[in-house]
Design a protein around this motif. Structure first.
Motif, PDB file in Angstrom:
ATOM      1  N   ALA A   9      72.330  48.662  14.459  1.00  0.00           N
ATOM      2  CA  ALA A   9      71.384  49.045  15.511  1.00  0.00           C
ATOM      3  C   ALA A   9      69.970  49.187  14.953  1.00  0.00           C
ATOM      4  CB  ALA A   9      71.823  50.345  16.175  1.00  0.00           C
ATOM      5  N   ARG A  10      69.856  49.736  13.761  1.00  0.00           N
ATOM      6  CA  ARG A  10      68.531  49.899  13.141  1.00  0.00           C
ATOM      7  C   ARG A  10      67.844  48.536  12.975  1.00  0.00           C
ATOM      8  NH1 ARG A  10      65.955  53.735   9.855  1.00  0.00           N
ATOM      9  NH2 ARG A  10      67.845  54.938   9.526  1.00  0.00           N
ATOM     10  N   GLU A  11      68.627  47.520  12.622  1.00  0.00           N
ATOM     11  CA  GLU A  11      68.074  46.196  12.364  1.00  0.00           C
ATOM     12  C   GLU A  11      67.712  45.425  13.635  1.00  0.00           C
ATOM     13  OE1 GLU A  11      70.235  43.778   9.610  1.00  0.00           O
ATOM     14  OE2 GLU A  11      70.801  45.536   8.438  1.00  0.00           O
ATOM     15  N   VAL A  12      68.487  45.583  14.707  1.00  0.00           N
ATOM     16  CA  VAL A  12      68.302  44.709  15.865  1.00  0.00           C
ATOM     17  C   VAL A  12      67.716  45.381  17.106  1.00  0.00           C
ATOM     18  CG1 VAL A  12      70.157  43.181  15.107  1.00  0.00           C
ATOM     19  CG2 VAL A  12      70.655  44.984  16.754  1.00  0.00           C
ATOM     20  N   ALA A  13      67.760  46.697  17.176  1.00  0.00           N
ATOM     21  CA  ALA A  13      67.346  47.381  18.405  1.00  0.00           C
ATOM     22  C   ALA A  13      65.872  47.772  18.387  1.00  0.00           C
ATOM     23  CB  ALA A  13      68.191  48.633  18.611  1.00  0.00           C
ATOM     24  N   ASP A  14      65.250  47.694  19.552  1.00  0.00           N
ATOM     25  CA  ASP A  14      63.897  48.236  19.728  1.00  0.00           C
ATOM     26  C   ASP A  14      63.970  49.716  20.063  1.00  0.00           C
ATOM     27  OD1 ASP A  14      62.640  45.742  19.375  1.00  0.00           O
ATOM     28  OD2 ASP A  14      62.937  45.249  21.483  1.00  0.00           O
ATOM     29  N   ARG A  15      65.056  50.097  20.760  1.00  0.00           N
ATOM     30  CA  ARG A  15      65.272  51.491  21.145  1.00  0.00           C
ATOM     31  C   ARG A  15      66.750  51.806  21.015  1.00  0.00           C
ATOM     32  NH1 ARG A  15      61.303  54.185  22.844  1.00  0.00           N
ATOM     33  NH2 ARG A  15      62.428  55.662  24.112  1.00  0.00           N
ATOM     34  N   ILE A  16      67.043  53.080  20.752  1.00  0.00           N
ATOM     35  CA  ILE A  16      68.413  53.570  20.648  1.00  0.00           C
ATOM     36  C   ILE A  16      68.547  54.758  21.588  1.00  0.00           C
ATOM     37  CG2 ILE A  16      70.068  54.741  19.147  1.00  0.00           C
ATOM     38  CD1 ILE A  16      68.964  53.116  16.827  1.00  0.00           C
ATOM     39  N   ALA A  17      69.684  54.847  22.259  1.00  0.00           N
ATOM     40  CA  ALA A  17      69.975  56.003  23.116  1.00  0.00           C
ATOM     41  C   ALA A  17      71.335  56.563  22.710  1.00  0.00           C
ATOM     42  CB  ALA A  17      69.998  55.599  24.581  1.00  0.00           C
ATOM     43  N   PHE A  18      71.425  57.879  22.612  1.00  0.00           N
ATOM     44  CA  PHE A  18      72.690  58.551  22.363  1.00  0.00           C
ATOM     45  C   PHE A  18      73.148  59.177  23.660  1.00  0.00           C
ATOM     46  CE2 PHE A  18      72.115  57.918  17.960  1.00  0.00           C
ATOM     47  CZ  PHE A  18      73.355  58.129  17.376  1.00  0.00           C
ATOM     48  N   LEU A  19      74.426  59.008  23.957  1.00  0.00           N
ATOM     49  CA  LEU A  19      74.994  59.521  25.198  1.00  0.00           C
ATOM     50  C   LEU A  19      76.020  60.597  24.923  1.00  0.00           C
ATOM     51  CD1 LEU A  19      74.279  56.358  25.648  1.00  0.00           C
ATOM     52  CD2 LEU A  19      75.431  56.744  27.798  1.00  0.00           C
ATOM     53  N   LYS A  20      76.121  61.525  25.842  1.00  0.00           N
ATOM     54  CA  LYS A  20      77.170  62.539  25.833  1.00  0.00           C
ATOM     55  C   LYS A  20      77.624  62.690  27.273  1.00  0.00           C
ATOM     56  CE  LYS A  20      78.419  67.211  24.678  1.00  0.00           C
ATOM     57  NZ  LYS A  20      78.016  68.457  24.054  1.00  0.00           N
ATOM     58  N   GLY A  21      78.898  62.488  27.491  1.00  0.00           N
ATOM     59  CA  GLY A  21      79.422  62.608  28.848  1.00  0.00           C
ATOM     60  C   GLY A  21      78.798  61.619  29.809  1.00  0.00           C
ATOM     61  N   GLY A  22      78.429  60.445  29.303  1.00  0.00           N
ATOM     62  CA  GLY A  22      77.836  59.423  30.149  1.00  0.00           C
ATOM     63  C   GLY A  22      76.365  59.617  30.460  1.00  0.00           C
ATOM     64  N   ARG A  23      75.741  60.615  29.852  1.00  0.00           N
ATOM     65  CA  ARG A  23      74.319  60.883  30.074  1.00  0.00           C
ATOM     66  C   ARG A  23      73.551  60.740  28.769  1.00  0.00           C
ATOM     67  NH1 ARG A  23      73.264  63.140  35.070  1.00  0.00           N
ATOM     68  NH2 ARG A  23      75.089  63.978  36.120  1.00  0.00           N
ATOM     69  N   ILE A  24      72.344  60.199  28.873  1.00  0.00           N
ATOM     70  CA  ILE A  24      71.505  60.067  27.689  1.00  0.00           C
ATOM     71  C   ILE A  24      71.014  61.448  27.262  1.00  0.00           C
ATOM     72  CG2 ILE A  24      69.332  59.159  26.782  1.00  0.00           C
ATOM     73  CD1 ILE A  24      69.729  56.758  28.683  1.00  0.00           C
ATOM     74  N   VAL A  25      71.286  61.804  26.004  1.00  0.00           N
ATOM     75  CA  VAL A  25      70.824  63.094  25.489  1.00  0.00           C
ATOM     76  C   VAL A  25      69.649  62.934  24.526  1.00  0.00           C
ATOM     77  CG1 VAL A  25      73.048  64.239  25.816  1.00  0.00           C
ATOM     78  CG2 VAL A  25      72.554  63.127  23.635  1.00  0.00           C
ATOM     79  N   GLU A  26      69.474  61.710  24.009  1.00  0.00           N
ATOM     80  CA  GLU A  26      68.348  61.455  23.110  1.00  0.00           C
ATOM     81  C   GLU A  26      68.088  59.958  23.079  1.00  0.00           C
ATOM     82  OE1 GLU A  26      66.814  62.687  18.666  1.00  0.00           O
ATOM     83  OE2 GLU A  26      68.855  63.203  19.227  1.00  0.00           O
ATOM     84  N   GLN A  27      66.820  59.587  23.045  1.00  0.00           N
ATOM     85  CA  GLN A  27      66.478  58.172  22.952  1.00  0.00           C
ATOM     86  C   GLN A  27      65.134  58.018  22.259  1.00  0.00           C
ATOM     87  OE1 GLN A  27      65.747  56.168  26.707  1.00  0.00           O
ATOM     88  NE2 GLN A  27      65.337  58.129  27.693  1.00  0.00           N
ATOM     89  N   GLY A  28      64.969  56.867  21.623  1.00  0.00           N
ATOM     90  CA  GLY A  28      63.720  56.581  20.932  1.00  0.00           C
ATOM     91  C   GLY A  28      63.865  55.336  20.089  1.00  0.00           C
ATOM     92  N   THR A  29      62.883  55.110  19.239  1.00  0.00           N
ATOM     93  CA  THR A  29      62.954  53.963  18.332  1.00  0.00           C
ATOM     94  C   THR A  29      64.036  54.242  17.292  1.00  0.00           C
ATOM     95  OG1 THR A  29      61.380  54.863  16.747  1.00  0.00           O
ATOM     96  CG2 THR A  29      60.469  53.555  18.590  1.00  0.00           C
ATOM     97  N   PRO A  30      64.516  53.199  16.613  1.00  0.00           N
ATOM     98  CA  PRO A  30      65.501  53.437  15.561  1.00  0.00           C
ATOM     99  C   PRO A  30      65.012  54.445  14.518  1.00  0.00           C
ATOM    100  CG  PRO A  30      65.490  51.119  16.106  1.00  0.00           C
ATOM    101  CD  PRO A  30      64.343  51.753  16.861  1.00  0.00           C
TER     102      PRO A  30
END
Length: 55
Positions: A9-30
């Motif tokens: 993900a660090r190599e290919v993504a422009d943004r990363i999102a972490f989910l908990k229970g189907g909801r985004i809890v954190e997002q940003g650049t790698p």
């Protein structure tokens, strides 16, 4: 794309999102998410990945 492979993900993504229970809890650049996570669940996940040698 959804993945648990953070090094990939660090190599290919422009943004990363972490989910908990189907909801985004954190997002940003790698760099923001992988180098300085803020949410406790993101921190815990990344610590487990580092102990396993994935990051």
């Amino acid at each position: 794309m959804a993945t648990h492979e953070m090094s990939f993900a660090r190599e290919v993504a422009d943004r990363i999102a972490f989910l908990k229970g189907g909801r985004i809890v954190e997002q940003g650049t790698p760099a923001q998410i992988l180098d300085a996570p803020q949410h406790p669940d993101t921190v815990a996940f990344l610590e487990r990945e580092r102990r396993g040698g994935a990051l």
